[in-house]
Design a protein around this motif. Structure first.
Motif, PDB file in Angstrom:
ATOM      1  N   ALA A  20     -11.618  -1.535 -13.551  1.00  0.00           N
ATOM      2  CA  ALA A  20     -10.889  -2.318 -12.596  1.00  0.00           C
ATOM      3  C   ALA A  20     -11.035  -3.756 -11.865  1.00  0.00           C
ATOM      4  O   ALA A  20     -10.684  -4.630 -11.996  1.00  0.00           O
ATOM      5  CB  ALA A  20     -10.561  -1.063 -11.360  1.00  0.00           C
ATOM      6  N   CYS A  21     -12.428  -2.970 -12.284  1.00  0.00           N
ATOM      7  CA  CYS A  21     -13.538  -4.452 -11.763  1.00  0.00           C
ATOM      8  C   CYS A  21     -13.048  -5.760 -12.818  1.00  0.00           C
ATOM      9  O   CYS A  21     -13.090  -6.519 -12.983  1.00  0.00           O
ATOM     10  CB  CYS A  21     -15.465  -3.975 -11.658  1.00  0.00           C
ATOM     11  N   LYS A  22     -12.950  -5.388 -13.738  1.00  0.00           N
ATOM     12  CA  LYS A  22     -13.064  -6.017 -15.354  1.00  0.00           C
ATOM     13  C   LYS A  22     -11.392  -6.861 -15.488  1.00  0.00           C
ATOM     14  O   LYS A  22     -11.209  -8.036 -15.364  1.00  0.00           O
ATOM     15  CB  LYS A  22     -12.897  -5.743 -16.465  1.00  0.00           C
ATOM     16  N   TYR A  23     -10.160  -5.510 -14.863  1.00  0.00           N
ATOM     17  CA  TYR A  23      -8.896  -6.196 -14.907  1.00  0.00           C
ATOM     18  C   TYR A  23      -8.277  -6.520 -13.917  1.00  0.00           C
ATOM     19  O   TYR A  23      -7.285  -7.006 -14.189  1.00  0.00           O
ATOM     20  CB  TYR A  23      -8.408  -5.371 -16.144  1.00  0.00           C
ATOM     21  N   ASN A  24      -8.576  -5.395 -13.062  1.00  0.00           N
ATOM     22  CA  ASN A  24      -7.738  -5.660 -11.960  1.00  0.00           C
ATOM     23  C   ASN A  24      -8.029  -6.986 -10.933  1.00  0.00           C
ATOM     24  O   ASN A  24      -9.702  -6.989 -10.267  1.00  0.00           O
ATOM     25  CB  ASN A  24      -7.531  -4.379 -10.785  1.00  0.00           C
ATOM     26  N   LYS A  25      -6.949  -7.665 -10.022  1.00  0.00           N
ATOM     27  CA  LYS A  25      -8.101  -8.941  -9.565  1.00  0.00           C
ATOM     28  C   LYS A  25      -8.081  -8.134  -8.714  1.00  0.00           C
ATOM     29  O   LYS A  25      -9.072  -8.653  -7.907  1.00  0.00           O
ATOM     30  CB  LYS A  25      -7.465  -9.660  -9.752  1.00  0.00           C
ATOM     31  N   ALA A  26      -7.887  -7.545  -7.359  1.00  0.00           N
ATOM     32  CA  ALA A  26      -7.748  -7.319  -6.441  1.00  0.00           C
ATOM     33  C   ALA A  26      -9.530  -6.629  -6.165  1.00  0.00           C
ATOM     34  O   ALA A  26     -10.222  -6.705  -5.192  1.00  0.00           O
ATOM     35  CB  ALA A  26      -6.753  -6.211  -5.603  1.00  0.00           C
ATOM     36  N   LYS A  51     -10.927   1.887  -3.319  1.00  0.00           N
ATOM     37  CA  LYS A  51      -9.444   1.106  -2.946  1.00  0.00           C
ATOM     38  C   LYS A  51      -8.480   1.959  -3.967  1.00  0.00           C
ATOM     39  O   LYS A  51      -7.236   1.790  -3.664  1.00  0.00           O
ATOM     40  CB  LYS A  51      -9.649   0.056  -3.007  1.00  0.00           C
ATOM     41  N   LEU A  52      -9.227   2.207  -4.730  1.00  0.00           N
ATOM     42  CA  LEU A  52      -8.324   2.638  -6.010  1.00  0.00           C
ATOM     43  C   LEU A  52      -7.506   4.371  -5.531  1.00  0.00           C
ATOM     44  O   LEU A  52      -5.959   3.967  -5.930  1.00  0.00           O
ATOM     45  CB  LEU A  52      -8.811   3.397  -6.922  1.00  0.00           C
ATOM     46  N   LEU A  53      -8.464   4.711  -5.092  1.00  0.00           N
ATOM     47  CA  LEU A  53      -7.322   6.206  -4.163  1.00  0.00           C
ATOM     48  C   LEU A  53      -6.397   5.844  -3.610  1.00  0.00           C
ATOM     49  O   LEU A  53      -5.640   6.238  -3.558  1.00  0.00           O
ATOM     50  CB  LEU A  53      -8.416   6.829  -3.484  1.00  0.00           C
ATOM     51  N   LYS A  54      -6.355   4.019  -2.942  1.00  0.00           N
ATOM     52  CA  LYS A  54      -5.728   3.944  -1.324  1.00  0.00           C
ATOM     53  C   LYS A  54      -4.198   3.892  -2.217  1.00  0.00           C
ATOM     54  O   LYS A  54      -2.525   3.816  -2.226  1.00  0.00           O
ATOM     55  CB  LYS A  54      -6.300   3.168  -0.536  1.00  0.00           C
ATOM     56  N   GLN A  55      -4.739   2.806  -2.459  1.00  0.00           N
ATOM     57  CA  GLN A  55      -3.104   2.674  -3.819  1.00  0.00           C
ATOM     58  C   GLN A  55      -2.781   3.749  -4.647  1.00  0.00           C
ATOM     59  O   GLN A  55      -1.114   3.976  -4.653  1.00  0.00           O
ATOM     60  CB  GLN A  55      -3.997   1.614  -5.565  1.00  0.00           C
ATOM     61  N   ALA A  56      -3.336   3.960  -5.101  1.00  0.00           N
ATOM     62  CA  ALA A  56      -3.236   5.291  -6.083  1.00  0.00           C
ATOM     63  C   ALA A  56      -1.677   6.358  -5.029  1.00  0.00           C
ATOM     64  O   ALA A  56      -1.112   6.688  -5.205  1.00  0.00           O
ATOM     65  CB  ALA A  56      -3.716   6.412  -6.514  1.00  0.00           C
ATOM     66  N   PHE A  57      -2.224   6.622  -3.789  1.00  0.00           N
ATOM     67  CA  PHE A  57      -2.010   7.462  -2.555  1.00  0.00           C
ATOM     68  C   PHE A  57      -0.808   6.446  -2.651  1.00  0.00           C
ATOM     69  O   PHE A  57       0.415   7.107  -2.275  1.00  0.00           O
ATOM     70  CB  PHE A  57      -2.482   7.944  -1.732  1.00  0.00           C
ATOM     71  N   ALA A  58      -0.825   5.305  -1.973  1.00  0.00           N
ATOM     72  CA  ALA A  58       0.263   4.838  -1.738  1.00  0.00           C
ATOM     73  C   ALA A  58       1.325   4.798  -2.378  1.00  0.00           C
ATOM     74  O   ALA A  58       2.041   4.732  -2.592  1.00  0.00           O
ATOM     75  CB  ALA A  58      -0.291   3.413  -1.135  1.00  0.00           C
ATOM     76  N   ILE A  65       6.329   1.112  -7.620  1.00  0.00           N
ATOM     77  CA  ILE A  65       6.282   0.641  -9.161  1.00  0.00           C
ATOM     78  C   ILE A  65       5.427  -0.496  -7.792  1.00  0.00           C
ATOM     79  O   ILE A  65       5.070  -1.025  -7.289  1.00  0.00           O
ATOM     80  CB  ILE A  65       6.779  -0.280 -10.050  1.00  0.00           C
ATOM     81  N   TYR A  66       4.115   0.007  -9.143  1.00  0.00           N
ATOM     82  CA  TYR A  66       2.632  -1.349  -8.417  1.00  0.00           C
ATOM     83  C   TYR A  66       2.547  -2.611  -8.445  1.00  0.00           C
ATOM     84  O   TYR A  66       3.379  -3.183  -9.760  1.00  0.00           O
ATOM     85  CB  TYR A  66       1.041  -0.726  -9.025  1.00  0.00           C
ATOM     86  N   ASP A  67       3.074  -3.855  -7.472  1.00  0.00           N
ATOM     87  CA  ASP A  67       2.987  -4.497  -7.120  1.00  0.00           C
ATOM     88  C   ASP A  67       1.530  -4.968  -6.658  1.00  0.00           C
ATOM     89  O   ASP A  67       1.700  -5.219  -5.533  1.00  0.00           O
ATOM     90  CB  ASP A  67       4.049  -4.836  -6.580  1.00  0.00           C
ATOM     91  N   GLU A  68       1.326  -6.531  -7.529  1.00  0.00           N
ATOM     92  CA  GLU A  68       0.050  -6.882  -7.741  1.00  0.00           C
ATOM     93  C   GLU A  68       0.414  -8.121  -6.724  1.00  0.00           C
ATOM     94  O   GLU A  68      -0.397  -7.889  -5.560  1.00  0.00           O
ATOM     95  CB  GLU A  68      -0.181  -7.563  -8.849  1.00  0.00           C
ATOM     96  N   THR A  69       1.779  -8.723  -6.313  1.00  0.00           N
ATOM     97  CA  THR A  69       1.314 -10.061  -5.302  1.00  0.00           C
ATOM     98  C   THR A  69       1.633  -8.959  -3.745  1.00  0.00           C
ATOM     99  O   THR A  69       1.587  -9.882  -2.750  1.00  0.00           O
ATOM    100  CB  THR A  69       2.793 -10.842  -5.765  1.00  0.00           C
ATOM    101  N   CYS A  70       2.007  -7.643  -3.600  1.00  0.00           N
ATOM    102  CA  CYS A  70       2.169  -7.222  -2.310  1.00  0.00           C
ATOM    103  C   CYS A  70       0.890  -7.338  -1.525  1.00  0.00           C
ATOM    104  O   CYS A  70      -0.287  -7.325  -1.924  1.00  0.00           O
ATOM    105  CB  CYS A  70       2.767  -5.717  -2.710  1.00  0.00           C
ATOM    106  N   ARG A  71       1.203  -7.157  -0.165  1.00  0.00           N
ATOM    107  CA  ARG A  71      -0.008  -7.355   0.335  1.00  0.00           C
ATOM    108  C   ARG A  71       0.327  -6.557   1.960  1.00  0.00           C
ATOM    109  O   ARG A  71       1.393  -6.804   2.338  1.00  0.00           O
ATOM    110  CB  ARG A  71       0.030  -9.105   0.836  1.00  0.00           C
ATOM    111  N   SER A  72      -0.739  -6.098   3.142  1.00  0.00           N
ATOM    112  CA  SER A  72       0.034  -5.128   3.536  1.00  0.00           C
ATOM    113  C   SER A  72      -0.118  -5.540   4.679  1.00  0.00           C
ATOM    114  O   SER A  72      -0.373  -7.089   4.667  1.00  0.00           O
ATOM    115  CB  SER A  72      -1.965  -3.740   3.744  1.00  0.00           C
ATOM    116  N   THR A  73       0.761  -4.992   4.833  1.00  0.00           N
ATOM    117  CA  THR A  73       0.987  -5.845   6.507  1.00  0.00           C
ATOM    118  C   THR A  73       0.002  -5.336   7.885  1.00  0.00           C
ATOM    119  O   THR A  73      -0.277  -6.718   8.537  1.00  0.00           O
ATOM    120  CB  THR A  73       2.112  -5.289   7.201  1.00  0.00           C
ATOM    121  N   LEU A  74      -1.343  -4.607   7.608  1.00  0.00           N
ATOM    122  CA  LEU A  74      -1.960  -4.148   8.371  1.00  0.00           C
ATOM    123  C   LEU A  74      -2.994  -5.217   7.906  1.00  0.00           C
ATOM    124  O   LEU A  74      -3.999  -5.041   8.967  1.00  0.00           O
ATOM    125  CB  LEU A  74      -2.411  -2.966   8.289  1.00  0.00           C
ATOM    126  N   VAL A  75      -3.305  -6.002   6.787  1.00  0.00           N
ATOM    127  CA  VAL A  75      -4.372  -6.843   6.883  1.00  0.00           C
ATOM    128  C   VAL A  75      -4.734  -8.052   7.927  1.00  0.00           C
ATOM    129  O   VAL A  75      -3.094  -8.389   7.755  1.00  0.00           O
ATOM    130  CB  VAL A  75      -4.102  -7.025   5.247  1.00  0.00           C
TER     131      VAL A  75
END
Length: 77
Positions: A20-26, A51-58, A65-75
């Motif tokens: 994930a550190c190589k291929y996932n931008k976030a 972070k991966l666990l939180k993404q998978a659970f969400a 479907i996973y959307d790389e551009t999506c941001r949490s409203t809590l951030v």
């Protein structure tokens, strides 16, 4: 990581965090930000695991479907 959890799952998640550190931008940004704060690389990888666990659970919970551009409203920006 604690010794209470499933060891195989923890090992698999740790290996996933390396990719994930190589291929996932976030995940890469998170890893680099933590290492820049002079934390150890292992603690940065553990943060990526979390972070991966939180993404998978969400994804599993919402059914979306996973959307790389999506941001949490809590951030906080």
């Amino acid at each position: 990581m604690s010794k209470i959890g499933n060891q195989k799952l923890c090992t698999l998640l740790f290996m996933c965090s390396l990719n994930a550190c190589k291929y996932n931008k976030a995940c890469r940004e998170l890893y680099e930000r933590i290492v820049a704060k002079e934390k150890s690389e292992k603690s940065a990888l553990m943060a990526v695991c979390n972070k991966l666990l939180k993404q998978a659970f969400a994804i599993a919970k919402s059914g979306l479907i996973y959307d790389e551009t999506c941001r949490s409203t809590l951030v906080k920006n």
